[in-house]
Design a protein around this motif. Structure first.
Motif, PDB file in Angstrom:
ATOM      1  N   ASN A   1       0.983  -1.230  -0.069  1.00 33.10           N
ATOM      2  CA  ASN A   1       0.077   0.077  -0.027  1.00 33.10           C
ATOM      3  C   ASN A   1       0.952   1.138   0.178  1.00 33.10           C
ATOM      4  O   ASN A   1       2.131   1.302  -0.073  1.00 33.10           O
ATOM      5  CB  ASN A   1      -0.849   0.119   1.308  1.00 33.10           C
ATOM      6  CG  ASN A   1      -0.346   0.120   2.551  1.00 33.10           C
ATOM      7  OD1 ASN A   1       0.589   0.610   2.697  1.00 33.10           O
ATOM      8  ND2 ASN A   1      -0.590  -0.932   3.363  1.00 33.10           N
TER       9      ASN A   1
ATOM     10  N   ARG B   1       3.359   1.877   3.109  1.00 36.17           N
ATOM     11  CA  ARG B   1       4.545   1.085   3.177  1.00 36.17           C
ATOM     12  C   ARG B   1       5.402   1.379   2.046  1.00 36.17           C
ATOM     13  O   ARG B   1       6.748   1.414   2.345  1.00 36.17           O
ATOM     14  CB  ARG B   1       4.131  -0.361   2.947  1.00 36.17           C
ATOM     15  CG  ARG B   1       3.363  -0.729   4.150  1.00 36.17           C
ATOM     16  CD  ARG B   1       3.207  -2.371   4.168  1.00 36.17           C
ATOM     17  NE  ARG B   1       4.400  -2.949   4.682  1.00 36.17           N
ATOM     18  CZ  ARG B   1       4.781  -4.141   4.192  1.00 36.17           C
ATOM     19  NH1 ARG B   1       4.226  -4.949   3.533  1.00 36.17           N
ATOM     20  NH2 ARG B   1       6.207  -4.608   4.512  1.00 36.17           N
TER      21      ARG B   1
ATOM     22  N   SER C   1      -7.246   4.353   6.353  1.00 36.97           N
ATOM     23  CA  SER C   1      -7.332   3.009   5.600  1.00 36.97           C
ATOM     24  C   SER C   1      -6.983   3.349   3.978  1.00 36.97           C
ATOM     25  O   SER C   1      -6.401   2.446   3.498  1.00 36.97           O
ATOM     26  CB  SER C   1      -8.701   2.252   5.619  1.00 36.97           C
ATOM     27  OG  SER C   1      -9.717   2.939   5.222  1.00 36.97           O
TER      28      SER C   1
ATOM     29  N   GLY D   1      -3.564   2.995   3.592  1.00 37.07           N
ATOM     30  CA  GLY D   1      -3.146   1.967   4.185  1.00 37.07           C
ATOM     31  C   GLY D   1      -2.787   1.793   5.806  1.00 37.07           C
ATOM     32  O   GLY D   1      -2.218   1.027   6.266  1.00 37.07           O
TER      33      GLY D   1
END
Length: 210
Positions: free
Chosen positions: A2, A5, A169, A172
C-alpha cells in the motif's frame, strides 16, 4: 504494497525521516516530542545493565542507538526493519558497538523464544501487515521477566473515530481502539499492563511474568 508502506520504503524518506518527518507528524498526532518519547521508552522498558533489547521496525535507528546508551558492557540493541533504505540509513548514521541492524519480517521474527530482556515497537504497528501477529511475535521472543512497550495509533469508539479509520485506511494506515493491545497483552498472560493515550497515539507496556 500500500501507499503508506511504499512511502516508508522510499530512500528519500529515509534521508529526512528522523530530522523532519517523524518529529513533525508525531508531535501533531500526540502533542509529544521525540525526546519525551525516548526518555519514557527507557523508563518503561526499565533499561539498565547488560540487557538484550529488540527495537522492532527501527527505521533509521535513532531510537535504537539512543536505547543502547543506557546499557552497560555486554548490553546490545538489535534494530529490525523491513526497509533496506531505512536500514542503510541506520547503519550509516546510528552505528554503535552496542547496536546491530537486521532486515526481517515482523510477523516471523528470526529469533528464538525468550531471546530479549526488552522488546519495543514505536510508531509502526499501524503500518505492519497483520499487526497483532507481529505483537504476538514480540511477546514470543521476550524473556520471562522482560518488558514490552509499544506506541501506535489510537481512535475513539465513536463516529469521529470511525471516520478517521476510514480516512486512514485509504493510504494503508490502521487506527486501533482502546482495548486492542491491552486485551492482547492480558490474554497472552502479561502483567503490569499500562496504557496512556495522547491525542491520536496510545502507549502500552507490560511485563512477561517469570
Amino acid at each position: 504494497m500500500n501507499l503508506a508502506r511504499k512511502t516508508m520504503n522510499a530512500p528519500a524518506l529515509a534521508a529526512v525521516y528522523e530530522h523532519a518527518w517523524r518529529p513533525t507528524l508525531f508531535y501533531l498526532a500526540s502533542g509529544r516530542t521525540t525526546g519525551t518519547d525516548r526518555r519514557e521508552a527507557v523508563d518503561r522498558l526499565r533499561l539498565s545493565g547488560p540487557m538484550k533489547v529488540l527495537d522492532l521496525a527501527c527505521g533509521p535507528g535513532n531510537f535504537t542507538e539512543y536505547l543502547s546508551t543506557y546499557l552497560t558492557r555486554g548490553g546490545f540493541v538489535t534494530g529490525l526493519d523491513y526497509s533496506p533504505a531505512m536500514l542503510a540509513k541506520a547503519a550509516t548514521d546510528n552505528a554503535s558497538p552496542r547496536v546491530g541492524y537486521v532486515r526481517g519480517d515482523a510477523r516471523t521474527l528470526p529469533f528464538a523464544d525468550g531471546t530479549f530482556d526488552a522488546v519495543c515497537c514505536f510508531g509502526a504497528l499501524y503500518l505492519i501487515p497483520d499487526p497483532l501477529t507481529a505483537t504476538r511475535e514480540m511477546i514470543r521472543v521476550l524473556k520471562p521477566g522482560g518488558r514490552i512497550a509499544i506506541s501506535t495509533s489510537y481512535r475513539e469508539n465513536n463516529l469521529f473515530g470511525s471516520a478517521s479509520s476510514m480516512a486512514a485506511s485509504l493510504s494503508g494506515l490502521r487506527l486501533f481502539d482502546r482495548d486492542t493491545f491491552p486485551k492482547l497483552f492480558v490474554r497472552a498472560g502479561l502483567t503490569e499492563v499500562d496504557q496512556r493515550v495522547h491525542r491520536f497515539m496510545q502507549y502500552v507496556d507490560a511485563t512477561k511474568p517469570l
